[in-house]
Design a protein around this motif. Structure first.
Motif, PDB file in Angstrom:
ATOM      1  N   VAL A  58       0.854  -1.187   0.000  1.00  3.85           N
ATOM      2  CA  VAL A  58       0.000   0.000   0.000  1.00  3.85           C
ATOM      3  C   VAL A  58       0.887   1.233   0.000  1.00  3.85           C
ATOM      4  O   VAL A  58       1.842   1.333   0.776  1.00  3.85           O
ATOM      5  N   LEU A  59       0.572   2.194  -0.877  1.00  5.49           N
ATOM      6  CA  LEU A  59       1.246   3.489  -0.924  1.00  5.49           C
ATOM      7  C   LEU A  59       0.202   4.572  -0.626  1.00  5.49           C
ATOM      8  O   LEU A  59      -0.871   4.585  -1.239  1.00  5.49           O
ATOM      9  N   SER A  60       0.512   5.473   0.300  1.00  5.22           N
ATOM     10  CA  SER A  60      -0.410   6.550   0.652  1.00  5.22           C
ATOM     11  C   SER A  60       0.358   7.851   0.810  1.00  5.22           C
ATOM     12  O   SER A  60       1.587   7.871   0.822  1.00  5.22           O
ATOM     13  N   GLY A  61      -0.363   8.952   0.930  1.00  3.76           N
ATOM     14  CA  GLY A  61       0.245  10.269   1.080  1.00  3.76           C
ATOM     15  C   GLY A  61      -0.434  11.042   2.201  1.00  3.76           C
ATOM     16  O   GLY A  61      -0.624  10.534   3.292  1.00  3.76           O
ATOM     17  N   HIS A  62      -0.754  12.313   1.941  1.00  2.00           N
ATOM     18  CA  HIS A  62      -1.646  13.129   2.766  1.00  2.00           C
ATOM     19  C   HIS A  62      -1.004  13.800   3.970  1.00  2.00           C
ATOM     20  O   HIS A  62      -1.315  14.949   4.283  1.00  2.00           O
ATOM     21  N   ARG A  63      -0.065  13.153   4.660  1.00  2.00           N
ATOM     22  CA  ARG A  63       0.324  13.636   5.977  1.00  2.00           C
ATOM     23  C   ARG A  63       1.525  14.581   5.952  1.00  2.00           C
ATOM     24  O   ARG A  63       1.861  15.189   6.961  1.00  2.00           O
ATOM     25  N   HIS A  64       2.250  14.671   4.850  1.00  5.40           N
ATOM     26  CA  HIS A  64       3.422  15.544   4.752  1.00  5.40           C
ATOM     27  C   HIS A  64       4.470  15.189   5.815  1.00  5.40           C
ATOM     28  O   HIS A  64       5.172  16.048   6.341  1.00  5.40           O
ATOM     29  N   THR A  65       4.540  13.923   6.131  1.00  7.69           N
ATOM     30  CA  THR A  65       5.629  13.300   6.875  1.00  7.69           C
ATOM     31  C   THR A  65       5.824  11.937   6.232  1.00  7.69           C
ATOM     32  O   THR A  65       5.133  11.601   5.269  1.00  7.69           O
TER      33      THR A  65
ATOM     34  N   HIS B  18       6.718   4.069   7.659  1.00  3.08           N
ATOM     35  CA  HIS B  18       6.197   2.751   7.301  1.00  3.08           C
ATOM     36  C   HIS B  18       5.199   2.328   8.365  1.00  3.08           C
ATOM     37  O   HIS B  18       5.361   2.648   9.552  1.00  3.08           O
ATOM     38  N   HIS B  19       4.191   1.583   7.933  1.00  5.34           N
ATOM     39  CA  HIS B  19       3.216   1.046   8.882  1.00  5.34           C
ATOM     40  C   HIS B  19       2.954  -0.402   8.500  1.00  5.34           C
ATOM     41  O   HIS B  19       2.805  -0.730   7.316  1.00  5.34           O
ATOM     42  N   ARG B  20       2.925  -1.272   9.493  1.00  8.41           N
ATOM     43  CA  ARG B  20       2.654  -2.693   9.273  1.00  8.41           C
ATOM     44  C   ARG B  20       1.314  -3.037   9.920  1.00  8.41           C
ATOM     45  O   ARG B  20       1.173  -3.051  11.144  1.00  8.41           O
ATOM     46  N   HIS B  21       0.299  -3.285   9.086  1.00  4.62           N
ATOM     47  CA  HIS B  21      -1.038  -3.589   9.593  1.00  4.62           C
ATOM     48  C   HIS B  21      -1.102  -5.032  10.095  1.00  4.62           C
ATOM     49  O   HIS B  21      -0.532  -5.943   9.489  1.00  4.62           O
ATOM     50  N   GLY B  22      -1.835  -5.225  11.191  1.00  2.55           N
ATOM     51  CA  GLY B  22      -2.011  -6.549  11.760  1.00  2.55           C
ATOM     52  C   GLY B  22      -3.436  -6.784  12.199  1.00  2.55           C
ATOM     53  O   GLY B  22      -4.355  -6.015  11.866  1.00  2.55           O
TER      54      GLY B  22
ATOM     55  N   LEU C 260       0.606  -6.436   6.673  1.00  2.03           N
ATOM     56  CA  LEU C 260       0.436  -5.674   5.438  1.00  2.03           C
ATOM     57  C   LEU C 260       1.276  -4.401   5.513  1.00  2.03           C
ATOM     58  O   LEU C 260       1.093  -3.590   6.426  1.00  2.03           O
ATOM     59  N   HIS C 261       2.164  -4.220   4.552  1.00  2.00           N
ATOM     60  CA  HIS C 261       3.081  -3.091   4.537  1.00  2.00           C
ATOM     61  C   HIS C 261       2.425  -1.890   3.847  1.00  2.00           C
ATOM     62  O   HIS C 261       2.017  -1.969   2.686  1.00  2.00           O
ATOM     63  N   GLU C 262       2.348  -0.778   4.554  1.00  3.01           N
ATOM     64  CA  GLU C 262       1.919   0.495   3.976  1.00  3.01           C
ATOM     65  C   GLU C 262       3.061   1.495   4.103  1.00  3.01           C
ATOM     66  O   GLU C 262       3.586   1.701   5.202  1.00  3.01           O
ATOM     67  N   PHE C 263       3.446   2.096   2.993  1.00  6.38           N
ATOM     68  CA  PHE C 263       4.464   3.141   2.994  1.00  6.38           C
ATOM     69  C   PHE C 263       3.746   4.465   2.818  1.00  6.38           C
ATOM     70  O   PHE C 263       3.187   4.741   1.761  1.00  6.38           O
TER      71      PHE C 263
ATOM     72  N   THR D 282      13.819   6.369   5.555  1.00  4.88           N
ATOM     73  CA  THR D 282      12.975   5.181   5.382  1.00  4.88           C
ATOM     74  C   THR D 282      13.183   4.187   6.516  1.00  4.88           C
ATOM     75  O   THR D 282      12.895   3.004   6.384  1.00  4.88           O
ATOM     76  N   GLY D 283      13.662   4.674   7.656  1.00  6.81           N
ATOM     77  CA  GLY D 283      13.916   3.791   8.788  1.00  6.81           C
ATOM     78  C   GLY D 283      12.638   3.294   9.433  1.00  6.81           C
ATOM     79  O   GLY D 283      11.601   3.957   9.433  1.00  6.81           O
ATOM     80  N   GLU D 284      12.738   2.092  10.014  1.00  9.04           N
ATOM     81  CA  GLU D 284      11.658   1.502  10.788  1.00  9.04           C
ATOM     82  C   GLU D 284      12.182   1.147  12.171  1.00  9.04           C
ATOM     83  O   GLU D 284      13.379   1.257  12.452  1.00  9.04           O
ATOM     84  N   ALA D 285      11.296   0.681  13.039  1.00  7.33           N
ATOM     85  CA  ALA D 285      11.684   0.402  14.421  1.00  7.33           C
ATOM     86  C   ALA D 285      12.801  -0.622  14.509  1.00  7.33           C
ATOM     87  O   ALA D 285      13.622  -0.573  15.427  1.00  7.33           O
ATOM     88  N   ASP D 286      12.859  -1.554  13.548  1.00  7.48           N
ATOM     89  CA  ASP D 286      13.883  -2.595  13.602  1.00  7.48           C
ATOM     90  C   ASP D 286      15.105  -2.283  12.737  1.00  7.48           C
ATOM     91  O   ASP D 286      15.973  -3.147  12.553  1.00  7.48           O
ATOM     92  N   THR D 287      15.194  -1.062  12.202  1.00  9.23           N
ATOM     93  CA  THR D 287      16.356  -0.710  11.381  1.00  9.23           C
ATOM     94  C   THR D 287      17.611  -0.648  12.252  1.00  9.23           C
ATOM     95  O   THR D 287      17.600  -0.061  13.341  1.00  9.23           O
ATOM     96  N   ARG D 288      18.677  -1.236  11.757  1.00 11.75           N
ATOM     97  CA  ARG D 288      19.957  -1.237  12.474  1.00 11.75           C
ATOM     98  C   ARG D 288      20.733   0.019  12.111  1.00 11.75           C
ATOM     99  O   ARG D 288      21.076   0.244  10.954  1.00 11.75           O
TER     100      ARG D 288
END
Length: 526
Positions: free
Chosen positions: A311-318, A321-325, A336-339, A426-432
């Motif tokens: 999933v690709l979305s916009g709108h927030r001007h930030t 990544h979000h992982r839906h569960g 489900l990966h949403e960028f 493009t960092g996420e919580a688990d990015t090293r």
């Protein structure tokens, strides 16, 4: 495009059932061998191609013919097969749709396709823009020089482009002007409507996108290319006269389209869903939901068995990544990966201008404005990256992957309370993320959710200025979800100390940036 015969027959029957209504679409999807856009002798029809009005679906028969009930306000479009291409309209956009005609009667809508053999097989490169959000010809100029011109100069080869809504900022008369800039890139371009793309006098959701549809055609649309299928949906439900004036969600006709179309999509393809409002909820506690949870759960139920989905979305001007569960209604085999893509306009074309007069446009989470790149492999795997609009050639602290912020000087022997910060776009919580000082060992950095210190300093510069530094100030810094901190030692020798930071990106491997700080004795006499 291979479709089971029974499914083809069923869909054709569905399309023509009850077509004794006042109006219908009829036409052919054909191979345009001479490139004139007109079906001529010796130009065969193409079977099994989907044609839709965003609600009802028809698949072409062996001669490329289709029939479809006509809705008075809905364009009809072809779902381009992966190994074919469409001619461009006079405005440079793909000739993939026909505008609705007068009520009643038979509407003719042929679609001319030409065979396409990509030089890289099924691999695909896609430019992704969110929120260009131009409100004036000055903004069009920024967009042209800041986003499009560098892409042209770099010779960036792409197969497709997508704009994820808020193409304009409530000024729909600017559509032709921004299109003229975007189409300079010479690639097919898909558009998603945003909450700032509605008609200024819209009195209801159903009639809010007439200007958008006149420029871009359907607001529900699908497209096959390479190893991917692209589905773009208007997910802005207008609520005229209410506060807020819109909410994220989907319409009944969109669900009807998905129910009819999704079974025709091959399971080995990556399905990319492009929307404007994020599917994850961003409301503060006690505030109305930003995306209707019932619609999200219904959408997720339809998509649950799609094996490869992004999933690709916009709108927030930030950017995040979000992982839906399961808590959000997603019950697929993997999250489900949403960028949520950062804005091309950054913080609405705000901030102090550079030497060329282009606003800084850094977003509230410290992400610079720019574009994303989606690369799809032949097997449907994908990679994402963020590309800042402007990168100084002589600043190793600012790279495509991140920027660093550190104090310039610290007192030798002071308590080590000061740090280097890495904003990893493009960092996420688990990015090293790791750093080292001088020739020391690599040490993990700590992920923190706090405002970017560079943007805080820019806010302070705006506060201290006695005259306006730009048309609009930079945004007030807000906590970033992709910020890392590493404490700087103060027990080293007096002098300059190099700080290296490395990030292990899940798609592109190790990325580095560098800065430095100086240790001095008090009083400091450099």
């Amino acid at each position: 495009m291979k479709t089971p015969c029974r499914l083809l027959a069923a869909l054709l029957l569905l399309a023509v059932a009850g077509v004794a209504s006042a109006a219908q679409w009829q036409g052919r999807v054909f191979e345009d061998r001479d490139g004139d856009g007109i079906a001529g002798a010796g130009e065969p029809g193409i079977a099994g191609v989907a044609v839709s009005d965003g609600r009802t679906l028809a698949l072409t028969d062996e001669e490329g013919r289709y029939r479809l009930e006509a809705r008075a306000d809905a364009p009809v479009f072809v779902v381009k097969p992966a190994d074919w291409r469409l001619a461009l309209r006079a405005d440079g956009l793909p000739a993939a749709w026909h505008a609705p005609g007068p009520r009643g009667g038979i509407h003719r809508g042929d679609f001319a396709l030409q065979r396409q053999a990509g030089p890289r097989g099924d691999a695909l490169s896609v430019l992704v823009l969110a929120d260009p959000q131009v409100k004036s010809m000055a903004d069009i100029d920024y967009y042209a020089r800041d986003i499009v011109a560098p892409l042209l100069a770099d010779g960036a080869a792409a197969d497709l482009g997508i704009s994820l809504g808020d193409i304009v900022d409530d000024v729909v008369d600017l559509y032709p002007h921004i299109n003229a800039v975007t189409t300079r890139l010479g690639v097919p371009w898909l558009h998603v409507p945003g909450n700032h793309d509605i008609d200024p006098d819209a009195a209801a959701d159903a009639t809010s996108l007439s200007a958008f549809r006149a420029s871009y055609g359907p607001d529900t649309f699908a497209w096959h290319a390479g190893a991917a299928t692209f589905l773009v949906l208007d997910d802005v439900v207008q609520l005229p006269g209410q506060r807020p004036a819109y909410v994220g969600g989907l319409r009944e006709d969109q669900f009807a389209f998905l129910e009819a179309w999704l079974p025709t999509v091959p399971k080995d393809r990556l399905l990319v869903l492009g929307v404007h409002i994020p599917l994850f909820d961003t409301a503060a506690p006690g505030r109305p939901e930003t995306f209707r949870s019932a619609d999200r759960e219904r959408l997720f139920a339809l998509l649950k068995d799609v094996p490869k989905l992004l999933v690709l979305s916009g709108h927030r001007h930030t950017q995040r990544h979000h992982r839906h569960g399961p808590d959000e209604g997603w019950h697929g085999d993997t999250p489900l990966h949403e960028f949520n893509v950062g804005a091309a306009s950054g913080a609405f074309w705000s901030g102090a201008p550079d030497a060329e007069g282009i606003p800084d446009a850094t977003m509230a989470d410290g992400t610079p404005n720019g574009h994303a790149l989606l690369q799809v492999d032949a097997d449907g795997g994908y990679r994402l990256s963020w590309h800042p609009a402007r990168l100084p050639a002589d600043d190793p602290a600012r790279t495509q992957a991140m920027h660093l912020h550190a104090p310039r000087v610290l007192r030798r022997g002071a308590y080590p309370a000061w740090a280097v910060y890495a904003n990893v776009y493009t960092g996420e919580a688990d990015t090293r993320v790791e750093y080292r000082v001088g020739d020391g060992g690599w040490t993990p950095m700590l992920r923190v959710e706090r405002p970017d210190p560079w943007l805080l300093a820019e806010n302070a510069r705006d506060d201290a200025a006695t005259a306006l530094r730009g048309y609009d100030r930079s945004p007030e810094a807000e906590p970033s979800v992709h910020l890392w901190r590493g404490a700087l030692p103060t027990d080293l020798d007096v002098g300059e100390h190099r700080v290296d930071v490395r990030v292990f990106d899940r798609w592109h491997g190790e990325q580095r940036a560098m800065t430095s700080y100086r240790l001095a004795e008090w009083p400091d006499t450099p």
